[in-house]
Design a protein around this motif. Structure first.
Motif, PDB file in Angstrom:
ATOM      1  N   ALA A 102       0.846  -1.189   0.000  1.00 45.62           N
ATOM      2  CA  ALA A 102       0.000   0.000   0.000  1.00 45.62           C
ATOM      3  C   ALA A 102       0.884   1.243   0.000  1.00 45.62           C
ATOM      4  CB  ALA A 102      -0.913  -0.004   1.221  1.00 45.62           C
ATOM      5  N   CYS A 103       0.665   2.111  -0.978  1.00 42.40           N
ATOM      6  CA  CYS A 103       1.502   3.308  -1.156  1.00 42.40           C
ATOM      7  C   CYS A 103       0.639   4.554  -0.979  1.00 42.40           C
ATOM      8  CB  CYS A 103       2.142   3.315  -2.544  1.00 42.40           C
ATOM      9  SG  CYS A 103       3.011   1.792  -2.969  1.00 42.40           S
ATOM     10  N   TRP A 104       1.089   5.436  -0.080  1.00 37.83           N
ATOM     11  CA  TRP A 104       0.395   6.696   0.172  1.00 37.83           C
ATOM     12  C   TRP A 104       1.191   7.845  -0.452  1.00 37.83           C
ATOM     13  CZ3 TRP A 104      -0.378   2.687   3.437  1.00 37.83           C
ATOM     14  CH2 TRP A 104      -1.680   2.484   3.920  1.00 37.83           C
ATOM     15  N   CYS A 105       0.489   8.661  -1.214  1.00 38.14           N
ATOM     16  CA  CYS A 105       1.107   9.815  -1.891  1.00 38.14           C
ATOM     17  C   CYS A 105       0.296  11.069  -1.576  1.00 38.14           C
ATOM     18  CB  CYS A 105       1.160   9.575  -3.404  1.00 38.14           C
ATOM     19  SG  CYS A 105       1.940   8.004  -3.868  1.00 38.14           S
ATOM     20  N   THR A 106       0.810  12.214  -2.007  1.00 39.76           N
ATOM     21  CA  THR A 106       0.126  13.473  -1.711  1.00 39.76           C
ATOM     22  C   THR A 106      -0.577  14.063  -2.924  1.00 39.76           C
ATOM     23  OG1 THR A 106       2.215  14.651  -2.106  1.00 39.76           O
ATOM     24  CG2 THR A 106       1.700  14.036   0.176  1.00 39.76           C
ATOM     25  N   THR A 107      -0.150  13.690  -4.128  1.00 40.64           N
ATOM     26  CA  THR A 107      -0.784  14.192  -5.348  1.00 40.64           C
ATOM     27  C   THR A 107      -0.964  13.042  -6.321  1.00 40.64           C
ATOM     28  OG1 THR A 107       1.295  14.705  -6.499  1.00 40.64           O
ATOM     29  CG2 THR A 107       0.361  16.438  -5.075  1.00 40.64           C
ATOM     30  N   ASP A 108      -1.822  13.245  -7.296  1.00 35.91           N
ATOM     31  CA  ASP A 108      -2.033  12.202  -8.298  1.00 35.91           C
ATOM     32  C   ASP A 108      -0.779  12.007  -9.143  1.00 35.91           C
ATOM     33  OD1 ASP A 108      -3.974  10.324  -9.471  1.00 35.91           O
ATOM     34  OD2 ASP A 108      -3.712  11.533 -11.273  1.00 35.91           O
ATOM     35  N   GLU A 109      -0.053  13.101  -9.429  1.00 35.00           N
ATOM     36  CA  GLU A 109       1.175  12.987 -10.203  1.00 35.00           C
ATOM     37  C   GLU A 109       2.217  12.155  -9.455  1.00 35.00           C
ATOM     38  OE1 GLU A 109      -0.430  15.775  -9.604  1.00 35.00           O
ATOM     39  OE2 GLU A 109      -1.192  16.287 -11.608  1.00 35.00           O
ATOM     40  N   THR A 115       3.713   4.502  -8.773  1.00 35.08           N
ATOM     41  CA  THR A 115       3.224   3.302  -9.460  1.00 35.08           C
ATOM     42  C   THR A 115       4.256   2.802 -10.464  1.00 35.08           C
ATOM     43  OG1 THR A 115       0.911   3.971  -9.200  1.00 35.08           O
ATOM     44  CG2 THR A 115       1.400   2.376 -10.936  1.00 35.08           C
ATOM     45  N   LEU A 116       4.792   3.702 -11.248  1.00 33.79           N
ATOM     46  CA  LEU A 116       5.819   3.318 -12.224  1.00 33.79           C
ATOM     47  C   LEU A 116       7.048   2.750 -11.519  1.00 33.79           C
ATOM     48  CD1 LEU A 116       5.591   6.360 -14.670  1.00 33.79           C
ATOM     49  CD2 LEU A 116       4.757   4.030 -15.081  1.00 33.79           C
ATOM     50  N   GLU A 148       0.645  -9.148  -9.204  1.00 32.65           N
ATOM     51  CA  GLU A 148      -0.627  -9.768  -9.573  1.00 32.65           C
ATOM     52  C   GLU A 148      -1.688  -8.743  -9.938  1.00 32.65           C
ATOM     53  OE1 GLU A 148      -2.048 -12.519  -6.641  1.00 32.65           O
ATOM     54  OE2 GLU A 148      -0.843 -14.159  -7.475  1.00 32.65           O
ATOM     55  N   SER A 149      -1.804  -7.669  -9.157  1.00 29.89           N
ATOM     56  CA  SER A 149      -2.847  -6.691  -9.431  1.00 29.89           C
ATOM     57  C   SER A 149      -2.488  -5.349  -8.807  1.00 29.89           C
ATOM     58  CB  SER A 149      -4.201  -7.170  -8.897  1.00 29.89           C
ATOM     59  OG  SER A 149      -4.191  -7.253  -7.487  1.00 29.89           O
ATOM     60  N   GLN A 150      -3.229  -4.335  -9.258  1.00 29.41           N
ATOM     61  CA  GLN A 150      -3.037  -2.978  -8.736  1.00 29.41           C
ATOM     62  C   GLN A 150      -4.367  -2.268  -8.769  1.00 29.41           C
ATOM     63  OE1 GLN A 150      -3.379   0.767 -10.129  1.00 29.41           O
ATOM     64  NE2 GLN A 150      -1.515   0.386 -11.314  1.00 29.41           N
ATOM     65  N   ARG A 151      -4.625  -1.485  -7.728  1.00 28.46           N
ATOM     66  CA  ARG A 151      -5.862  -0.695  -7.731  1.00 28.46           C
ATOM     67  C   ARG A 151      -5.631   0.640  -7.050  1.00 28.46           C
ATOM     68  NH1 ARG A 151      -9.582  -1.084  -3.180  1.00 28.46           N
ATOM     69  NH2 ARG A 151      -8.617  -2.168  -1.431  1.00 28.46           N
ATOM     70  N   ALA A 160      -9.805  14.842   0.871  1.00 23.85           N
ATOM     71  CA  ALA A 160      -9.808  16.000   1.773  1.00 23.85           C
ATOM     72  C   ALA A 160      -8.536  16.059   2.598  1.00 23.85           C
ATOM     73  CB  ALA A 160     -11.036  15.936   2.680  1.00 23.85           C
ATOM     74  N   LYS A 161      -7.949  14.894   2.895  1.00 22.13           N
ATOM     75  CA  LYS A 161      -6.691  14.846   3.662  1.00 22.13           C
ATOM     76  C   LYS A 161      -5.457  15.008   2.786  1.00 22.13           C
ATOM     77  CE  LYS A 161      -8.328  11.775   7.366  1.00 22.13           C
ATOM     78  NZ  LYS A 161      -8.126  10.444   7.999  1.00 22.13           N
ATOM     79  N   GLY A 162      -5.663  15.095   1.476  1.00 21.09           N
ATOM     80  CA  GLY A 162      -4.516  15.198   0.577  1.00 21.09           C
ATOM     81  C   GLY A 162      -3.804  13.878   0.376  1.00 21.09           C
ATOM     82  N   GLU A 163      -4.529  12.759   0.455  1.00 16.64           N
ATOM     83  CA  GLU A 163      -3.942  11.439   0.294  1.00 16.64           C
ATOM     84  C   GLU A 163      -4.363  10.824  -1.044  1.00 16.64           C
ATOM     85  OE1 GLU A 163      -3.884   9.983   4.990  1.00 16.64           O
ATOM     86  OE2 GLU A 163      -5.341   9.150   3.576  1.00 16.64           O
ATOM     87  N   ARG A 164      -3.383  10.269  -1.729  1.00 17.80           N
ATOM     88  CA  ARG A 164      -3.637   9.504  -2.941  1.00 17.80           C
ATOM     89  C   ARG A 164      -3.008   8.135  -2.743  1.00 17.80           C
ATOM     90  NH1 ARG A 164      -6.281  13.401  -3.324  1.00 17.80           N
ATOM     91  NH2 ARG A 164      -6.654  14.731  -5.134  1.00 17.80           N
ATOM     92  N   VAL A 165      -3.817   7.084  -2.816  1.00 19.71           N
ATOM     93  CA  VAL A 165      -3.368   5.745  -2.450  1.00 19.71           C
ATOM     94  C   VAL A 165      -3.416   4.824  -3.667  1.00 19.71           C
ATOM     95  CG1 VAL A 165      -3.774   3.759  -0.942  1.00 19.71           C
ATOM     96  CG2 VAL A 165      -4.212   6.073  -0.105  1.00 19.71           C
TER      97      VAL A 165
END
Length: 202
Positions: A102-109, A115-116, A148-151, A160-165
């Motif tokens: 599980a990876c937590w990020c702050t922006t979609d970019e 992910t890459l 196996e998979s990614q979502r 609202a918390k500025g989290e992108r997972v």
């Protein structure tokens, strides 16, 4: 050839999550604009109460069952390796489990870059599907990892918390190692002293 050791700090499940977490903590991606993306915090299983998570961060865990394969009851154990004259390592089973990354990020970019990076880390060479990672804390075995998979996991609360997972499922496996030690034979020498010319009879 791979050399097994007697070092055993954890069981196979923990070895597989810890090994992958340590491996991911060393990876990076050179993103567009010359920016290098790395994980600022990586945890295996669950962080301690005093640990501080920084983004982008990663949690590697395996909450599901561990499956044992590669053998059946009563079958012969084919893989046996002596460590020394008194110690034998043998592999009765292979342990496998689904590992969650599980990876937590702050922006979609940033999430796209992470992910890459994870995808590249788990497909590092062109001649092998998946990644092989040495696990020094569990007998020095080598773990094998396959994506196996990614979502993507978004919600109003996280936005609202500025989290992108982003969450990956990875199939991991490694040998189940058993060690047998044999008693050391001790050589005893008896010395009988005789006086020259003395008779041994009654």
């Amino acid at each position: 050839p791979l050399v097994y050791t007697l070092r055993r700090e954890c069981d196979p499940r923990r070895a597989m999550t810890r090994g992958l977490a340590e491996y991911l903590s060393t990876r990076y991606l050179d993103a567009e604009g010359g920016r290098r993306v790395v994980f600022r915090s990586v945890f295996a299983d669950w962080p301690d109460a005093g640990d501080r998570a920084e983004y982008p961060g990663c949690l590697v865990s395996s909450p599901g069952p561990v499956e044992y394969g590669g053998g059946r009851f009563g079958s012969r154990v084919d893989e046996k390796r002596p460590l020394d004259a008194n110690t034998l390592v043998y592999i009765p089973h292979e342990a496998s489990a689904a590992v969650q990354v599980a990876c937590w990020c702050t922006t979609d970019e940033e999430r796209v870059a992470i992910t890459l990076m994870v995808e590249e880390a788990l497909t590092p060479v062109e001649w092998l599907v998946g990644a092989r990672i040495e696990l020094p804390h569990y007998h020095g075995v080598r773990g094998e990892y396959l994506l196996e998979s990614q979502r993507v996991s978004d919600s109003d609360e996280r936005v609202a918390k500025g989290e992108r997972v982003v969450e990956f499922t990875v199939r991991a496996r490694c040998p189940l190692v058993r060690v047998r030690r044999f008693p050391t034979a001790k050589l005893k020498v008896f010395v009988e002293a005789r006086t020259p010319g003395a008779s041994s009879g009654a």
